[in-house]
Scaffold this active site. Sequence first.
Site, PDB file in Angstrom:
ATOM      1  N   HIS A 187       0.897  -1.131   0.191  1.00  0.00           N
ATOM      2  CA  HIS A 187       0.018   0.204  -0.129  1.00  0.00           C
ATOM      3  C   HIS A 187       0.674   1.203  -0.041  1.00  0.00           C
ATOM      4  CE1 HIS A 187      -3.743  -2.351   1.076  1.00  0.00           C
ATOM      5  NE2 HIS A 187      -4.105  -1.358   0.108  1.00  0.00           N
ATOM      6  N   ARG A 292     -10.117  -5.205 -14.786  1.00  0.00           N
ATOM      7  CA  ARG A 292      -9.900  -6.673 -14.435  1.00  0.00           C
ATOM      8  C   ARG A 292     -10.757  -6.960 -13.174  1.00  0.00           C
ATOM      9  NH1 ARG A 292      -4.816  -4.617 -16.724  1.00  0.00           N
ATOM     10  NH2 ARG A 292      -3.999  -6.166 -18.247  1.00  0.00           N
ATOM     11  N   ARG A 328     -14.449  -6.311 -17.622  1.00  0.00           N
ATOM     12  CA  ARG A 328     -14.225  -7.628 -18.069  1.00  0.00           C
ATOM     13  C   ARG A 328     -14.688  -8.806 -16.892  1.00  0.00           C
ATOM     14  NH1 ARG A 328      -7.935  -9.337 -19.187  1.00  0.00           N
ATOM     15  NH2 ARG A 328      -8.078  -9.509 -17.096  1.00  0.00           N
ATOM     16  N   GLU A 426      -7.567 -12.219 -27.647  1.00  0.00           N
ATOM     17  CA  GLU A 426      -6.178 -12.454 -27.285  1.00  0.00           C
ATOM     18  C   GLU A 426      -5.657 -13.726 -27.390  1.00  0.00           C
ATOM     19  OE1 GLU A 426      -6.536 -11.754 -22.772  1.00  0.00           O
ATOM     20  OE2 GLU A 426      -8.652 -12.648 -22.619  1.00  0.00           O
ATOM     21  N   ASN A 449      -1.347  -8.466 -24.287  1.00  0.00           N
ATOM     22  CA  ASN A 449      -0.420  -9.717 -23.511  1.00  0.00           C
ATOM     23  C   ASN A 449      -0.506 -10.971 -23.808  1.00  0.00           C
ATOM     24  OD1 ASN A 449      -0.229  -6.617 -22.595  1.00  0.00           O
ATOM     25  ND2 ASN A 449      -1.612  -7.271 -20.922  1.00  0.00           N
ATOM     26  N   ASP A 450      -1.749 -11.482 -23.900  1.00  0.00           N
ATOM     27  CA  ASP A 450      -1.760 -12.646 -24.135  1.00  0.00           C
ATOM     28  C   ASP A 450      -1.598 -13.472 -25.721  1.00  0.00           C
ATOM     29  OD1 ASP A 450      -2.067 -14.279 -21.623  1.00  0.00           O
ATOM     30  OD2 ASP A 450      -4.139 -13.249 -21.467  1.00  0.00           O
ATOM     31  N   ARG A 460       4.628 -15.425 -21.258  1.00  0.00           N
ATOM     32  CA  ARG A 460       4.812 -14.031 -20.537  1.00  0.00           C
ATOM     33  C   ARG A 460       5.222 -13.815 -19.371  1.00  0.00           C
ATOM     34  NH1 ARG A 460      -1.570 -11.850 -20.123  1.00  0.00           N
ATOM     35  NH2 ARG A 460      -0.893 -10.329 -18.548  1.00  0.00           N
ATOM     36  N   CYS A 497      -6.596  -3.205 -25.348  1.00  0.00           N
ATOM     37  CA  CYS A 497      -6.264  -3.016 -23.746  1.00  0.00           C
ATOM     38  C   CYS A 497      -5.105  -3.660 -23.315  1.00  0.00           C
ATOM     39  CB  CYS A 497      -7.615  -3.350 -23.153  1.00  0.00           C
ATOM     40  SG  CYS A 497      -7.905  -5.071 -23.169  1.00  0.00           S
TER      41      CYS A 497
HETATM   42  C1  PEP Z   1      -4.043  -9.029 -22.405  1.00  0.00           C
HETATM   43  O1  PEP Z   1      -3.941 -10.287 -22.334  1.00  0.00           O
HETATM   44  O2  PEP Z   1      -3.600  -8.307 -23.331  1.00  0.00           O
HETATM   45  C2  PEP Z   1      -5.127  -8.568 -21.142  1.00  0.00           C
HETATM   46  C3  PEP Z   1      -5.350  -6.997 -21.146  1.00  0.00           C
HETATM   47  O3  PEP Z   1      -5.546  -9.254 -20.144  1.00  0.00           O
HETATM   48  P1  PEP Z   1      -4.631  -9.707 -19.115  1.00  0.00           P
HETATM   49  O4  PEP Z   1      -3.064  -8.773 -19.078  1.00  0.00           O
HETATM   50  O5  PEP Z   1      -5.250  -9.342 -17.803  1.00  0.00           O
HETATM   51  O6  PEP Z   1      -4.128 -11.059 -19.159  1.00  0.00           O
HETATM   52 MG    MG Z   2      -5.371 -11.687 -21.394  1.00  0.00          MG
END
Ligand code: PEP
Ligand code: MG
Length: 539
Positions: A187, A292, A328, A426, A449-450, A460, A497
Amino acid sequence: METYQGKSILKGIAIGEILFHQKEEEEIKRYKPEDLEAEKQRYIDARGKAIEQLGELYKKACQEVGEANAAVFEVHSMMLEDDDFNDAILNMISTQGVNAEYAVAVTGDNFSNMFSQMEDEYFKARAADIIDISNRVVSVLRGSENNYQLTKPVILVADDLAPSETVQLDKNKLLAFVTRMGSSNSHTAILARSMNIPALIGIPIQKEWNGKMAVVDGYTGTLYLDPDEETLNELRRKKEAEDEERKLLAELKGKEDVTLDGKKIKLYANIGNPSDVANVLKNDAQGIGLFRSEFLYLETDHFPTEDEQFQAYKKVAEMMGSKKVIIRTLDIGADKQVDYFNLKHEDNPAMGYRAIRICLTQPDIFKTQLRALFRASAFGNISIMYPMIISLEEIKKIKEIVAEVKQELTEQGVAFKDVEQGIMIETPAAAVMSDVLAKEVDFFSIGTNDLTQYTLAIDRQNAELDNFYDAHHPAILRMIKMVVDNGHAGGCWVGICGELGADTELTETFMKMGVDELSVSPTFVLPVRKLIRASKCSE
Ligand code: PEP
Ligand code: MG
């Protein structure tokens, strides 16, 4: 000059004198009080006084860092009211015949050790909170008060800083803080970010530094002690450039997210829980492009009830007013494990039982969340987004469950809105099938990201593969372009995103590809706005 490398909590440069913050470290003596009942009462009174102090701190923090960030002090009050904690202290006084200070300190240490050994990073970080509250009660029992008045601007150096200490410091005189302990999930780190103060952790601090000149470089995580003239000048220039950039960025607040050739872009922010909304508003995002929701599940020890979730979603929707809030549905599994889900061990959890796969096979969990989301939709501008989609069949099943939920709510006379519904793109499967999927939903949000990890077959989470994780890989850029084109042809708007959305090297490329929305961490909103306004969609 000496240089030390630590971990940066917030980017920024601070130049100034060091103030070494010495904690009161008087040894806690153990003794046998004559009247154990009176000793227990002494503890109960001290606890009451500590709760009063926390109430005051909460009010101060609300004014300085916003209600959501002040919530930590409410949590501290709740911890002090916890039966297990209190019973352990009172028991120790009566069964071991010890003084209240000793019982509080030992119980605090025991509870803190228990938390620090937990696997979950969130609970691990709570170990520091327990020490903070037990120190507070011990201080009250001893009749001592901590003094956090700063008389001049300083870089505060301390072994560790508790959230309550951080918030008591005079923000106008605090240039930066540097600690040996602390984690980026604590925190204290969260408060530092919301107070916008450069901070470094993991620095081997020394008492002898008190009064010395230093520079904190939050961009590189470096502390320069007694900097030489050349380093100082270079860092001064870096700071001037930063101040200039900040001023320019601040001027972008309230400005439209529109390209040079007139296309309006939705520039939204990503959040993990309601406490992040203050930062979204401060950075002037147009809305929330990714909430999220699984963080609500990660932060408790039980399935969040419909009502608990409803309150959280409603709070965010109300705080954002008419602005868009895309929530989400839960993305548990892979790196986000929650004990009470009792998920089996998997060799490949990133490719395993996660996200929508859990929701579609355990519809009770899914329906509870959907009910909470639809109920909250009546209080703002909510959209719902589904993660880890790979097929049309999944969307059809989601639609059936959503229809059941809506019907139940209608029958029960519960108000809700007809919200926009979209999917995350994703997985390579969703990208390849995006022409078909576009006909079924209102929007696509590309989770780079995914999408990158699955397309490049690179975990990742594995830091050793960082050099291979190329988010600019042409395969990823081609997929984004394909998804945008397919989405538009099927009547969807398309956003990004994942972290790549905040990559300012690509903002113009995304505009040219026709991306309609970028959802980024709150601190990246203004830098990305700057680039959007300097980009053209056409060649
Ligand atoms: C992603 O996979 O790009 C995403 C936004 O979801 P997270 O990072 O929560 O897996
Ligand atoms: Mg993801």
